[in-house]
Design a protein around this motif. Structure first.
Motif, PDB file in Angstrom:
ATOM      1  N   GLY A 133       0.414  -0.902  -0.002  1.00 19.44           N
ATOM      2  CA  GLY A 133      -0.510   0.303  -0.285  1.00 19.44           C
ATOM      3  C   GLY A 133       0.623   1.352  -0.167  1.00 19.44           C
ATOM      4  O   GLY A 133       2.323   1.484  -0.484  1.00 19.44           O
ATOM      5  N   GLU A 134       0.223   2.195   0.066  1.00 18.08           N
ATOM      6  CA  GLU A 134       1.225   3.391   0.275  1.00 18.08           C
ATOM      7  C   GLU A 134       2.119   3.769   2.040  1.00 18.08           C
ATOM      8  O   GLU A 134       1.894   3.889   2.419  1.00 18.08           O
ATOM      9  CB  GLU A 134      -0.273   5.290   0.084  1.00 18.08           C
ATOM     10  CG  GLU A 134       0.395   6.386  -0.582  1.00 18.08           C
ATOM     11  CD  GLU A 134      -0.444   7.133  -0.643  1.00 18.08           C
ATOM     12  OE1 GLU A 134      -0.433   8.042   0.471  1.00 18.08           O
ATOM     13  OE2 GLU A 134      -1.825   6.668  -1.447  1.00 18.08           O
ATOM     14  N   GLY A 135       3.405   4.136   1.635  1.00 19.60           N
ATOM     15  CA  GLY A 135       4.404   4.319   1.804  1.00 19.60           C
ATOM     16  C   GLY A 135       5.157   2.769   2.607  1.00 19.60           C
ATOM     17  O   GLY A 135       5.476   2.554   3.831  1.00 19.60           O
ATOM     18  N   TYR A 136       4.681   1.855   1.764  1.00 16.37           N
ATOM     19  CA  TYR A 136       5.700   0.795   1.513  1.00 16.37           C
ATOM     20  C   TYR A 136       6.225  -0.136   1.214  1.00 16.37           C
ATOM     21  O   TYR A 136       6.316   0.981  -0.111  1.00 16.37           O
ATOM     22  CB  TYR A 136       4.418  -0.809   2.100  1.00 16.37           C
ATOM     23  CG  TYR A 136       4.198  -0.801   3.240  1.00 16.37           C
ATOM     24  CD1 TYR A 136       4.277  -0.774   4.568  1.00 16.37           C
ATOM     25  CD2 TYR A 136       2.535   0.088   3.767  1.00 16.37           C
ATOM     26  CE1 TYR A 136       3.651  -0.538   5.292  1.00 16.37           C
ATOM     27  CE2 TYR A 136       1.525   0.103   4.562  1.00 16.37           C
ATOM     28  CZ  TYR A 136       2.294  -0.063   6.108  1.00 16.37           C
ATOM     29  OH  TYR A 136       1.688   0.277   6.693  1.00 16.37           O
ATOM     30  N   LEU A 137       6.815  -0.780   0.538  1.00 17.86           N
ATOM     31  CA  LEU A 137       7.572  -1.155  -0.955  1.00 17.86           C
ATOM     32  C   LEU A 137       6.600  -2.494  -2.033  1.00 17.86           C
ATOM     33  O   LEU A 137       7.181  -1.156  -2.311  1.00 17.86           O
ATOM     34  CB  LEU A 137       8.348  -2.681   0.173  1.00 17.86           C
ATOM     35  CG  LEU A 137       9.698  -2.364   1.172  1.00 17.86           C
ATOM     36  CD1 LEU A 137      10.153  -3.760   1.380  1.00 17.86           C
ATOM     37  CD2 LEU A 137      10.396  -1.285   0.734  1.00 17.86           C
ATOM     38  N   ARG A 138       5.972  -2.025  -1.449  1.00 18.59           N
ATOM     39  CA  ARG A 138       4.715  -2.320  -2.820  1.00 18.59           C
ATOM     40  C   ARG A 138       3.575  -1.471  -2.844  1.00 18.59           C
ATOM     41  O   ARG A 138       3.044  -1.482  -1.252  1.00 18.59           O
ATOM     42  CB  ARG A 138       4.711  -3.950  -2.848  1.00 18.59           C
ATOM     43  CG  ARG A 138       5.751  -4.419  -3.011  1.00 18.59           C
ATOM     44  CD  ARG A 138       5.344  -5.974  -3.109  1.00 18.59           C
ATOM     45  NE  ARG A 138       6.682  -6.808  -3.068  1.00 18.59           N
ATOM     46  CZ  ARG A 138       6.934  -8.166  -2.340  1.00 18.59           C
ATOM     47  NH1 ARG A 138       6.715  -7.075  -1.230  1.00 18.59           N
ATOM     48  NH2 ARG A 138       8.058  -8.517  -2.750  1.00 18.59           N
ATOM     49  N   ASN A 139       3.433  -0.867  -4.228  1.00 18.75           N
ATOM     50  CA  ASN A 139       2.013  -0.269  -4.160  1.00 18.75           C
ATOM     51  C   ASN A 139       0.937  -1.366  -4.020  1.00 18.75           C
ATOM     52  O   ASN A 139      -0.211  -0.980  -3.621  1.00 18.75           O
ATOM     53  CB  ASN A 139       1.503   0.834  -4.918  1.00 18.75           C
ATOM     54  CG  ASN A 139       2.972   2.078  -4.679  1.00 18.75           C
ATOM     55  OD1 ASN A 139       3.060   2.459  -3.656  1.00 18.75           O
ATOM     56  ND2 ASN A 139       3.748   2.375  -5.876  1.00 18.75           N
ATOM     57  N   CYS A 140       0.798  -2.633  -4.492  1.00 17.12           N
ATOM     58  CA  CYS A 140      -0.618  -3.577  -4.888  1.00 17.12           C
ATOM     59  C   CYS A 140       0.115  -4.685  -4.289  1.00 17.12           C
ATOM     60  O   CYS A 140       1.565  -4.468  -4.897  1.00 17.12           O
ATOM     61  CB  CYS A 140      -1.003  -2.549  -6.567  1.00 17.12           C
ATOM     62  SG  CYS A 140      -2.168  -4.003  -6.654  1.00 17.12           S
ATOM     63  N   ILE A 141      -0.644  -5.318  -4.833  1.00 13.24           N
ATOM     64  CA  ILE A 141      -0.649  -6.582  -3.719  1.00 13.24           C
ATOM     65  C   ILE A 141      -0.452  -7.642  -5.331  1.00 13.24           C
ATOM     66  O   ILE A 141       0.517  -8.578  -5.555  1.00 13.24           O
ATOM     67  CB  ILE A 141      -1.862  -7.898  -3.376  1.00 13.24           C
ATOM     68  CG1 ILE A 141      -1.353  -8.856  -3.175  1.00 13.24           C
ATOM     69  CG2 ILE A 141      -2.864  -7.587  -4.520  1.00 13.24           C
ATOM     70  CD1 ILE A 141      -2.038  -9.920  -1.786  1.00 13.24           C
ATOM     71  N   CYS A 142      -0.284  -7.037  -6.504  1.00 17.55           N
ATOM     72  CA  CYS A 142      -0.238  -6.847  -8.069  1.00 17.55           C
ATOM     73  C   CYS A 142       1.405  -8.041  -8.368  1.00 17.55           C
ATOM     74  O   CYS A 142       1.748  -8.460  -9.265  1.00 17.55           O
ATOM     75  CB  CYS A 142      -1.247  -6.789  -8.524  1.00 17.55           C
ATOM     76  SG  CYS A 142      -0.256  -5.580  -9.657  1.00 17.55           S
ATOM     77  N   GLU A 143       2.126  -6.977  -7.033  1.00 17.20           N
ATOM     78  CA  GLU A 143       3.641  -6.681  -7.507  1.00 17.20           C
ATOM     79  C   GLU A 143       4.256  -7.877  -6.958  1.00 17.20           C
ATOM     80  O   GLU A 143       5.635  -8.375  -7.565  1.00 17.20           O
ATOM     81  CB  GLU A 143       4.059  -6.057  -7.272  1.00 17.20           C
ATOM     82  CG  GLU A 143       3.690  -4.164  -7.669  1.00 17.20           C
ATOM     83  CD  GLU A 143       3.818  -2.830  -6.897  1.00 17.20           C
ATOM     84  OE1 GLU A 143       4.579  -2.803  -6.220  1.00 17.20           O
ATOM     85  OE2 GLU A 143       3.447  -1.964  -7.684  1.00 17.20           O
ATOM     86  N   VAL A 144       3.553  -9.040  -6.330  1.00 20.06           N
ATOM     87  CA  VAL A 144       4.293 -10.017  -4.970  1.00 20.06           C
ATOM     88  C   VAL A 144       4.349 -10.814  -6.302  1.00 20.06           C
ATOM     89  O   VAL A 144       3.411 -11.208  -6.918  1.00 20.06           O
ATOM     90  CB  VAL A 144       2.930 -10.303  -4.410  1.00 20.06           C
ATOM     91  CG1 VAL A 144       3.554 -11.218  -3.351  1.00 20.06           C
ATOM     92  CG2 VAL A 144       3.371  -8.718  -3.223  1.00 20.06           C
ATOM     93  N   VAL A 153      -3.616  -3.423 -15.497  1.00 22.98           N
ATOM     94  CA  VAL A 153      -1.918  -3.238 -16.290  1.00 22.98           C
ATOM     95  C   VAL A 153      -2.255  -4.476 -17.155  1.00 22.98           C
ATOM     96  O   VAL A 153      -2.474  -4.178 -18.574  1.00 22.98           O
ATOM     97  CB  VAL A 153      -0.818  -3.669 -15.397  1.00 22.98           C
ATOM     98  CG1 VAL A 153       0.369  -3.733 -15.907  1.00 22.98           C
ATOM     99  CG2 VAL A 153      -0.764  -2.605 -14.367  1.00 22.98           C
ATOM    100  N   THR A 154      -2.747  -5.474 -16.632  1.00 22.19           N
ATOM    101  CA  THR A 154      -3.156  -7.068 -18.119  1.00 22.19           C
ATOM    102  C   THR A 154      -4.489  -7.492 -17.488  1.00 22.19           C
ATOM    103  O   THR A 154      -5.101  -7.867 -16.679  1.00 22.19           O
ATOM    104  CB  THR A 154      -2.345  -8.597 -17.257  1.00 22.19           C
ATOM    105  OG1 THR A 154      -0.783  -7.696 -17.132  1.00 22.19           O
ATOM    106  CG2 THR A 154      -2.032  -9.625 -18.489  1.00 22.19           C
ATOM    107  N   PRO A 155      -5.457  -7.507 -19.397  1.00 23.49           N
ATOM    108  CA  PRO A 155      -6.789  -7.766 -18.476  1.00 23.49           C
ATOM    109  C   PRO A 155      -6.991  -9.013 -18.832  1.00 23.49           C
ATOM    110  O   PRO A 155      -6.609 -10.171 -18.825  1.00 23.49           O
ATOM    111  CB  PRO A 155      -7.022  -7.502 -19.758  1.00 23.49           C
ATOM    112  CG  PRO A 155      -6.799  -6.694 -20.778  1.00 23.49           C
ATOM    113  CD  PRO A 155      -4.378  -6.986 -20.194  1.00 23.49           C
ATOM    114  N   LEU A 156      -7.695  -9.701 -17.563  1.00 23.57           N
ATOM    115  CA  LEU A 156      -8.384 -10.833 -17.215  1.00 23.57           C
ATOM    116  C   LEU A 156      -8.749 -11.649 -18.174  1.00 23.57           C
ATOM    117  O   LEU A 156      -9.849 -11.065 -18.964  1.00 23.57           O
ATOM    118  CB  LEU A 156      -9.264 -10.668 -15.814  1.00 23.57           C
ATOM    119  CG  LEU A 156      -8.332 -10.685 -14.374  1.00 23.57           C
ATOM    120  CD1 LEU A 156      -9.908  -9.945 -13.620  1.00 23.57           C
ATOM    121  CD2 LEU A 156      -7.197 -10.939 -13.637  1.00 23.57           C
TER     122      LEU A 156
END
Length: 175
Positions: A133-144, A153-156
């Motif tokens: 989230g905001e203020g952490y290493l990753r902004n979204c769980i999709c980056e894991v 970013v990529t259509p399902l």
């Protein structure tokens, strides 16, 4: 032009974010209740506790949302601070004839977290890889790695969308 409603009253600066964030006392985890007993007399011996309640108490409350803070007025002849700790211990601090800055410094030394401890907690908080989230290493769980990418970013694929999955004639049933 009238002033905004949040800036009305005596010393409206006390209700701004910058003022509240400027507090430097963060209590240790074992402090649960802070009791302030003060007087409203116009004598100079009570000036320190009055200034503490008026100017510094909002900062302390903002920085310590887990601590219950009670203020009693005109109950005792001398002002004091009383702290209740998690182990049942009660600590009384005499603040008679002390300035607001002397009281704050004493409370910070005895009940506050040190600067080293605050820095360590901040580093520990921001480096946890499970947080995003905001203020952490990753902004979204999709980056894991291994997670479903964001639809922006990529259509399902159609199999993963409820619109197609719940229809009576799904597209994958043709095969």
């Amino acid at each position: 032009m009238p002033r905004p409603p949040r800036l009305k009253g005596l010393y409206p600066i006390r209700r701004t974010w910058e003022y509240l964030k400027s507090g430097n006392i963060v209590f240790k985890d074992n402090v649960k209740i802070m009791l302030i007993s003060s007087n409203t007399y116009k004598e100079s011996e009570f000036e320190g506790i009055r200034d503490l309640v008026f100017f510094e108490l909002p900062k302390i409350q903002y920085k310590n949302p887990h601590v219950q803070i009670n203020t009693f007025r005109n109950l005792t002849p001398t002002p004091y601070l009383q702290f209740f700790l998690t182990n049942g211990e009660k600590v009384i601090v005499d603040v008679f004839n002390k300035t607001s800055s002397e009281i704050l410094e004493h409370v910070r030394k005895v009940f506050g977290k040190s600067d080293v401890q605050l820095k360590h907690e901040l580093v520990e908080h921001t480096t946890n890889p499970a947080n995003f989230g905001e203020g952490y290493l990753r902004n979204c769980i999709c980056e894991v790695p291994g997670q479903v990418p964001c639809p922006s970013v990529t259509p399902l694929s159609e199999e993963k969308r409820f619109k197609f999955r719940d229809s009576k004639d799904p597209p994958w049933s043709m095969f």
